[in-house]
Write a protein that holds these residues in place. Structure first.
Motif, PDB file in Angstrom:
ATOM      1  N   GLN A   1       6.079  15.066  -3.225  1.00  0.00           N
ATOM      2  CA  GLN A   1       7.316  14.457  -3.708  1.00  0.00           C
ATOM      3  C   GLN A   1       8.524  14.873  -2.881  1.00  0.00           C
ATOM      4  OE1 GLN A   1       8.318  15.178  -7.816  1.00  0.00           O
ATOM      5  NE2 GLN A   1      10.260  14.123  -7.662  1.00  0.00           N
ATOM      6  N   VAL A   2       8.661  16.164  -2.589  1.00  0.00           N
ATOM      7  CA  VAL A   2       9.813  16.639  -1.825  1.00  0.00           C
ATOM      8  C   VAL A   2       9.776  16.070  -0.415  1.00  0.00           C
ATOM      9  CG1 VAL A   2      11.006  18.675  -0.943  1.00  0.00           C
ATOM     10  CG2 VAL A   2       9.945  18.738  -3.209  1.00  0.00           C
ATOM     11  N   ALA A   3       8.581  16.084   0.203  1.00  0.00           N
ATOM     12  CA  ALA A   3       8.437  15.542   1.550  1.00  0.00           C
ATOM     13  C   ALA A   3       8.713  14.043   1.551  1.00  0.00           C
ATOM     14  CB  ALA A   3       7.034  15.822   2.080  1.00  0.00           C
ATOM     15  N   GLY A   4       8.203  13.343   0.541  1.00  0.00           N
ATOM     16  CA  GLY A   4       8.444  11.908   0.443  1.00  0.00           C
ATOM     17  C   GLY A   4       9.914  11.595   0.323  1.00  0.00           C
TER      18      GLY A   4
ATOM     19  N   ALA B   1      22.389 -11.962   4.224  1.00  0.00           N
ATOM     20  CA  ALA B   1      22.583 -10.621   3.666  1.00  0.00           C
ATOM     21  C   ALA B   1      21.258 -10.034   3.196  1.00  0.00           C
ATOM     22  CB  ALA B   1      23.584 -10.675   2.505  1.00  0.00           C
ATOM     23  N   MET B   2      20.467 -10.837   2.480  1.00  0.00           N
ATOM     24  CA  MET B   2      19.177 -10.347   1.995  1.00  0.00           C
ATOM     25  C   MET B   2      18.231 -10.017   3.152  1.00  0.00           C
ATOM     26  SD  MET B   2      19.826 -10.323  -1.115  1.00  0.00           S
ATOM     27  CE  MET B   2      20.938 -11.080  -2.292  1.00  0.00           C
ATOM     28  N   ALA B   3      18.335 -10.777   4.235  1.00  0.00           N
ATOM     29  CA  ALA B   3      17.476 -10.528   5.396  1.00  0.00           C
ATOM     30  C   ALA B   3      17.762  -9.165   6.013  1.00  0.00           C
ATOM     31  CB  ALA B   3      17.665 -11.630   6.429  1.00  0.00           C
ATOM     32  N   GLY B   4      18.935  -8.616   5.729  1.00  0.00           N
ATOM     33  CA  GLY B   4      19.257  -7.290   6.244  1.00  0.00           C
ATOM     34  C   GLY B   4      18.259  -6.237   5.804  1.00  0.00           C
ATOM     35  N   MET B   5      17.667  -6.422   4.617  1.00  0.00           N
ATOM     36  CA  MET B   5      16.706  -5.436   4.119  1.00  0.00           C
ATOM     37  C   MET B   5      15.423  -5.412   4.939  1.00  0.00           C
ATOM     38  SD  MET B   5      16.995  -5.206  -0.034  1.00  0.00           S
ATOM     39  CE  MET B   5      17.457  -6.827  -0.591  1.00  0.00           C
ATOM     40  N   LEU B   6      15.182  -6.457   5.712  1.00  0.00           N
ATOM     41  CA  LEU B   6      13.982  -6.498   6.544  1.00  0.00           C
ATOM     42  C   LEU B   6      14.066  -5.515   7.707  1.00  0.00           C
ATOM     43  CD1 LEU B   6      13.470 -10.375   6.733  1.00  0.00           C
ATOM     44  CD2 LEU B   6      12.375  -8.772   5.163  1.00  0.00           C
ATOM     45  N   PHE B   7      15.261  -4.963   7.950  1.00  0.00           N
ATOM     46  CA  PHE B   7      15.448  -4.053   9.075  1.00  0.00           C
ATOM     47  C   PHE B   7      15.347  -2.582   8.664  1.00  0.00           C
ATOM     48  CE2 PHE B   7      17.351  -7.998  10.355  1.00  0.00           C
ATOM     49  CZ  PHE B   7      17.049  -8.103  11.701  1.00  0.00           C
ATOM     50  N   THR B   8      15.001  -2.316   7.416  1.00  0.00           N
ATOM     51  CA  THR B   8      14.929  -0.928   6.965  1.00  0.00           C
ATOM     52  C   THR B   8      13.652  -0.239   7.404  1.00  0.00           C
ATOM     53  OG1 THR B   8      13.909  -1.577   4.854  1.00  0.00           O
ATOM     54  CG2 THR B   8      16.329  -1.451   4.923  1.00  0.00           C
ATOM     55  N   GLY B   9      12.584  -1.006   7.640  1.00  0.00           N
ATOM     56  CA  GLY B   9      11.304  -0.392   7.960  1.00  0.00           C
ATOM     57  C   GLY B   9      10.599   0.167   6.750  1.00  0.00           C
ATOM     58  N   LEU B  10      11.153  -0.054   5.554  1.00  0.00           N
ATOM     59  CA  LEU B  10      10.558   0.418   4.302  1.00  0.00           C
ATOM     60  C   LEU B  10       9.937  -0.773   3.589  1.00  0.00           C
ATOM     61  CD1 LEU B  10      13.554   2.674   3.247  1.00  0.00           C
ATOM     62  CD2 LEU B  10      11.308   3.507   3.938  1.00  0.00           C
ATOM     63  N   ALA B  11       8.654  -0.668   3.287  1.00  0.00           N
ATOM     64  CA  ALA B  11       7.917  -1.814   2.763  1.00  0.00           C
ATOM     65  C   ALA B  11       8.526  -2.356   1.474  1.00  0.00           C
ATOM     66  CB  ALA B  11       6.455  -1.438   2.534  1.00  0.00           C
TER      67      ALA B  11
ATOM     68  N   LYS C   1       0.838  -1.201   0.000  1.00  0.00           N
ATOM     69  CA  LYS C   1       0.000   0.000   0.000  1.00  0.00           C
ATOM     70  C   LYS C   1       0.873   1.251   0.000  1.00  0.00           C
ATOM     71  CE  LYS C   1      -3.804  -2.043   2.695  1.00  0.00           C
ATOM     72  NZ  LYS C   1      -4.571  -1.924   3.968  1.00  0.00           N
ATOM     73  N   GLU C   2       0.334   2.307  -0.599  1.00  0.00           N
ATOM     74  CA  GLU C   2       1.067   3.570  -0.619  1.00  0.00           C
ATOM     75  C   GLU C   2       1.361   4.047   0.797  1.00  0.00           C
ATOM     76  OE1 GLU C   2       0.614   8.159  -2.285  1.00  0.00           O
ATOM     77  OE2 GLU C   2      -0.884   6.653  -2.795  1.00  0.00           O
ATOM     78  N   SER C   3       0.394   3.816   1.716  1.00  0.00           N
ATOM     79  CA  SER C   3       0.570   4.289   3.091  1.00  0.00           C
ATOM     80  C   SER C   3       1.668   3.531   3.827  1.00  0.00           C
ATOM     81  CB  SER C   3      -0.749   4.159   3.862  1.00  0.00           C
ATOM     82  OG  SER C   3      -1.177   2.812   3.905  1.00  0.00           O
ATOM     83  N   ASP C   4       2.070   2.370   3.303  1.00  0.00           N
ATOM     84  CA  ASP C   4       3.100   1.569   3.973  1.00  0.00           C
ATOM     85  C   ASP C   4       4.474   1.719   3.337  1.00  0.00           C
ATOM     86  OD1 ASP C   4       1.258   0.557   5.765  1.00  0.00           O
ATOM     87  OD2 ASP C   4       0.714  -1.125   4.460  1.00  0.00           O
ATOM     88  N   GLN C   5       4.545   2.449   2.207  1.00  0.00           N
ATOM     89  CA  GLN C   5       5.806   2.516   1.481  1.00  0.00           C
ATOM     90  C   GLN C   5       6.838   3.387   2.183  1.00  0.00           C
ATOM     91  OE1 GLN C   5       4.974   3.652  -2.560  1.00  0.00           O
ATOM     92  NE2 GLN C   5       4.164   1.653  -3.108  1.00  0.00           N
ATOM     93  N   LEU C   6       6.380   4.409   2.902  1.00  0.00           N
ATOM     94  CA  LEU C   6       7.303   5.322   3.555  1.00  0.00           C
ATOM     95  C   LEU C   6       6.917   5.502   5.009  1.00  0.00           C
ATOM     96  CD1 LEU C   6       7.599   8.072   0.806  1.00  0.00           C
ATOM     97  CD2 LEU C   6       9.306   6.360   1.366  1.00  0.00           C
ATOM     98  N   GLY C   7       7.818   6.099   5.775  1.00  0.00           N
ATOM     99  CA  GLY C   7       7.531   6.417   7.157  1.00  0.00           C
ATOM    100  C   GLY C   7       7.337   7.911   7.329  1.00  0.00           C
ATOM    101  N   GLY C   8       7.415   8.361   8.558  1.00  0.00           N
ATOM    102  CA  GLY C   8       7.331   9.786   8.839  1.00  0.00           C
ATOM    103  C   GLY C   8       5.984  10.384   8.488  1.00  0.00           C
ATOM    104  N   GLU C   9       5.985  11.680   8.198  1.00  0.00           N
ATOM    105  CA  GLU C   9       4.745  12.390   7.897  1.00  0.00           C
ATOM    106  C   GLU C   9       4.099  11.893   6.609  1.00  0.00           C
ATOM    107  OE1 GLU C   9       4.571  16.591   8.297  1.00  0.00           O
ATOM    108  OE2 GLU C   9       6.108  16.664   9.845  1.00  0.00           O
ATOM    109  N   THR C  10       4.922  11.431   5.677  1.00  0.00           N
ATOM    110  CA  THR C  10       4.369  10.920   4.421  1.00  0.00           C
ATOM    111  C   THR C  10       3.459   9.721   4.700  1.00  0.00           C
ATOM    112  OG1 THR C  10       6.410  11.598   3.331  1.00  0.00           O
ATOM    113  CG2 THR C  10       4.964  10.137   2.108  1.00  0.00           C
ATOM    114  N   HIS C  11       3.897   8.851   5.585  1.00  0.00           N
ATOM    115  CA  HIS C  11       3.081   7.695   5.965  1.00  0.00           C
ATOM    116  C   HIS C  11       1.812   8.141   6.684  1.00  0.00           C
ATOM    117  CE1 HIS C  11       1.975   3.793   7.671  1.00  0.00           C
ATOM    118  NE2 HIS C  11       1.888   4.393   8.845  1.00  0.00           N
ATOM    119  N   THR C  12       1.949   9.089   7.610  1.00  0.00           N
ATOM    120  CA  THR C  12       0.791   9.575   8.366  1.00  0.00           C
ATOM    121  C   THR C  12      -0.258  10.175   7.438  1.00  0.00           C
ATOM    122  OG1 THR C  12       2.256  10.075  10.224  1.00  0.00           O
ATOM    123  CG2 THR C  12       0.072  11.068  10.258  1.00  0.00           C
TER     124      THR C  12
END
Length: 756
Positions: free
Chosen positions: A532-535, A301-311, A50-61
């Protein structure tokens, strides 16, 4: 029980032995697994990120507020009407007539709604020579690009009647259509061409059609099974198209590599005079074990990407992890079964002058014992002068990596991503020049208990005024109310426009100064700022926070796996250092080419000036994983030779030269496949392709052919150092090769437990 008859232990050896004895069962189970995975995945369907899950911060909110309210934002389009010369102004009759014609034409298509005149919305440029007609596409925003063609044609027809003006359309729908038309087939062509390229190189490597087809078949079936598994797993971790593309790349890489390692060893043992059964058993115990160690390391190594918090990163990491695991299991189970079934028929379809036997008879690449003449010559120099070789190779790589210290990352703007290859990029720049920030305004999503309450309306008016007076925007600031949902959308063109650094400063003013002084004073009002800039800013902030945990996870777990798999503290440390050096050199090449422009014209990357934000972390994870493929394979062969009684120096010589052919073949395939992505028009894909190709090339040549043997030669017996206090750790070595070949182990080195 000579000639490979000794009983061995270890997962790889046992799996290979069982598959060879129950070959039809092993093949049947694999086919059933692939079919079931695809069938269940198709039946389960796929859940998209989902778009709402792609980013964090205010963009996610902000995205979450819109999603919870059930508001479907339409795809907005803009028509720029601009005088070509200084003589015509937006207030002139001819200009007004053109505006009216545009509004009538787009409305007449029946595809749009809410057509707004620039004279009503005050979307006139400061110099008075440009105006914007704004409207929304009807229907779902995600598919608006499929319906925008009649609108684009209507605008083009109006342009024909007003040659003194520039009339052109831009927006989400028109950009999506343009990109799909221009580049929509790029990825598909790149992905489809990767398989023939890999097959062609394998034909050269093996000189036989059947042998060349086996690695490709394994990789394709592993990818097919993983595609099905992705559908099932997507109900827990949503997936997206990016994850599928990365999975295909990684699956092709490791699937071909693992099969190549296994098949080459089996052929080498048969060429040395062993029976087919013994050759297969040795390949299972040696290359099979290396595949498992490598596969587990790559998965980590690939599992490392699971720690980014980015969907999106989490989806890529999980998809890549699954395809590596599937390819690894297939390599140590179905592959020995197929080799047992085929027997000598694996040499069917021999190609004249390409088969290794023919090349050896003609004095070609080998010496008749699986050793490469070229790498034998290189190793002779390296091992004769290891200190000098180390200084020269390491110095060269450090020099190549040096530009990475000044790396600048950002989400690429439209003109950075595509240059001047598309007319719409020119439109984008002209809109931003005339209306700074107008193409990508900040969006303030205001939620209140009552959006029409007096204090809320007053705060919205104050926000609009202060946004302009503070210097964050030159206006116009547009407010769109959704009364039923008590939500307002406030569109604020940012000063700085397409210059993300300056636009970012304007965004900070909105968030840190304008919002607290206006909307922030009203109780019960939330006003996250997106766009876009905020994202881009929120993405950068979240990614920056993820770098340390991802880096630590990958490095620490890779170190532990190497330590347990080789029972050597020295090898574990040098493995990490050499892989980091390889990644650093790849970073340096990326910065030199795409940021500084050194040789950029060779790859069509003029004027980019930055590295796309997601690439450094993505490259680190992918390259660290793929580098371990070659490293584990080479070091395993060196350790095997050492345990069979060779001195460390002789073991290094033997291990490197006997694996050089397979490592070179695997590397050439990967460089060729990644280079295909370097030919795409999108600069982000060029950066990914060039970075991956350069790193694999460096890793398979300078790292494995020069630095690794030089370091190991200098360390000597210290390579096998394993402190006694670490003996309590699990022993994952098993030393299958020593048992399989029935050779006595060499005398134990102090602190090391050799053989089990």
């Amino acid at each position: 029980m000579g000639n490979g008859e000794a009983r061995v232990r270890g997962i790889a050896a046992r799996a290979g032995g069982w598959s060879a004895r129950h070959r039809w069962a092993a093949v049947g189970i694999w086919v059933l697994f692939v079919v079931l995975a695809m069938g269940l995945g198709s039946a389960a369907g796929s859940v998209e990120v989902k778009e709402s899950d792609q980013l964090g911060g205010e963009t996610h909110t902000a995205a979450k507020i819109i999603e919870d309210a059930g508001i479907d934002e339409p795809a907005s389009e803009t028509v720029l009407i601009q005088a070509k010369g200084a003589g015509v102004r937006a207030t002139d009759a001819a200009f007004r007539a053109a505006v009216a014609d545009v509004m009538k034409a787009v409305d007449g298509t029946g595809k749009v709604t809410d057509v707004q005149s620039p004279y009503d919305t005050n979307t006139l440029s400061k110099d008075g020579h440009s105006a914007l007609v704004q409207f929304d596409m009807r229907g779902d925003a995600d598919t608006a690009g499929d319906r925008v063609e009649p609108v684009l044609k209507a605008v083009a027809d109006v342009q024909k009647d007003h040659s003194e003006l520039r009339i052109e359309e831009i927006g989400g729908a028109s950009m999506n259509k343009t990109f799909d038309d221009a580049f929509g087939d790029d990825f598909q062509k790149a992905e489809l061409s990767a398989v023939p390229v890999a097959l062609g190189i394998l034909l050269i490597a093996f000189g036989a059609l059947v042998a060349a087809l086996l690695p490709v078949a394994l990789a394709i079936t592993a990818i097919m099974a993983t595609m099905g598994l992705m559908g099932i797993v997507s109900h827990i971790q949503p997936m997206d198209d990016t994850a599928s593309s990365v999975m295909l790349l990684v699956g092709l890489a490791v699937g071909v590599d693992y099969c190549l390692f296994y098949l080459r060893r089996e052929r080498e043992e048969r060429a040395a005079g062993r029976s087919p059964e013994a050759a297969l058993r040795i390949a299972a115990a040696t290359s099979g074990r290396a595949i498992i160690v490598s596969g587990v390391t790559v998965c980590v190594a690939m599992a490392g990407m699971l720690f980014t918090g980015l969907a999106t990163f989490e989806a890529m990491g999980l998809a890549s992890l699954m395809v590596v695991a599937v390819a690894m299991v297939g390599s140590v189970t179905v592959l020995p079964a197929l080799l047992s079934l085929l027997g000598e028929r694996v040499e069917k379809g021999r190609i004249p002058f390409l088969h290794p036997d023919k090349r050896r008879r003609n004095g070609g690449r080998g010496k008749g014992n699986g050793e490469s003449r070229f790498w034998t010559a290189v190793l002779k120099v390296v091992l004769a002068r290891p200190a000098i070789s180390l200084l020269v190779a390491a110095g060269a790589l450090l020099a190549v990596a040096a530009p990475a210290l000044g790396m600048k990352t950002q989400n690429l703007t439209l003109d950075q991503e595509f240059g001047d290859s598309l007319p719409i990029v020119g439109t984008y720049n002209r809109v931003n020049d005339a209306f700074p920030g107008g193409s990508d305004p900040a969006e303030v999503i205001v939620r209140a208990k009552d959006i029409n309450a007096a204090d809320v309306k007053s705060a919205l008016a104050d926000f609009r005024a202060l946004a302009i007076s503070s210097g964050a925007s030159r206006g116009p600031v547009d407010i769109k109310l959704h009364d039923a949902e008590n939500i307002a959308f406030v569109y604020v063109p940012l000063v700085g426009g397409s210059d993300l650094d300056k636009a970012g400063q304007s965004l900070d003013k909105l968030r840190d100064e304008v919002r607290p002084a206006t909307l922030g004073k009203v109780d019960g009002v939330s006003a996250p700022i997106t766009g876009q800039v905020a994202g881009s800013k929120d993405f950068n902030d979240q990614l920056a926070g993820a770098v340390a945990p991802v880096f630590a996870f990958v490095v620490v777990f890779a170190f532990l796996l190497m330590l347990l798999s080789f029972r050597s503290l020295t090898i574990a440390i040098t493995s990490i250092v050499l892989n980091l050096l390889s990644v650093g050199a790849a970073y340096g090449i990326l910065v030199a080419v795409f940021q500084h422009g050194w040789g950029a014209s060779l790859v069509g990357a003029e004027g980019v000036g930055a590295i796309i934000t997601w690439l450094p972390l993505f490259l680190f994870v992918i390259l660290f994983g793929l580098s371990m493929d070659y490293h584990v394979f080479v070091v395993s062969r060196i350790r095997e030779a050492r345990l069979r009684g060779r001195t460390t120096k002789d073991a290094i010589q033997h291990g490197v030269v006997t694996t050089a052919g397979v490592v070179t073949s695997a590397a050439v395939i990967m460089v060729a496949v990644f280079a295909i992505f370097g030919t795409l028009s999108m600069q982000s894909m060029k950066q990914m392709g060039v970075g991956l190709a350069a790193a694999v090339l460096i890793d398979a040549t300078i790292i494995r052919g020069v630095l690794l043997p030089a370091v190991m030669a200098l360390l000597g017996e210290s390579n096998w150092y394993f402190p006694k206090w670490l003996n309590r750790l699990p022993d994952l070595t098993h030393d299958e090769a020593t048992k399989t070949l029935s050779s006595p182990p060499p005398p134990a080195v102090e602190g090391e437990r050799v053989g089990v």
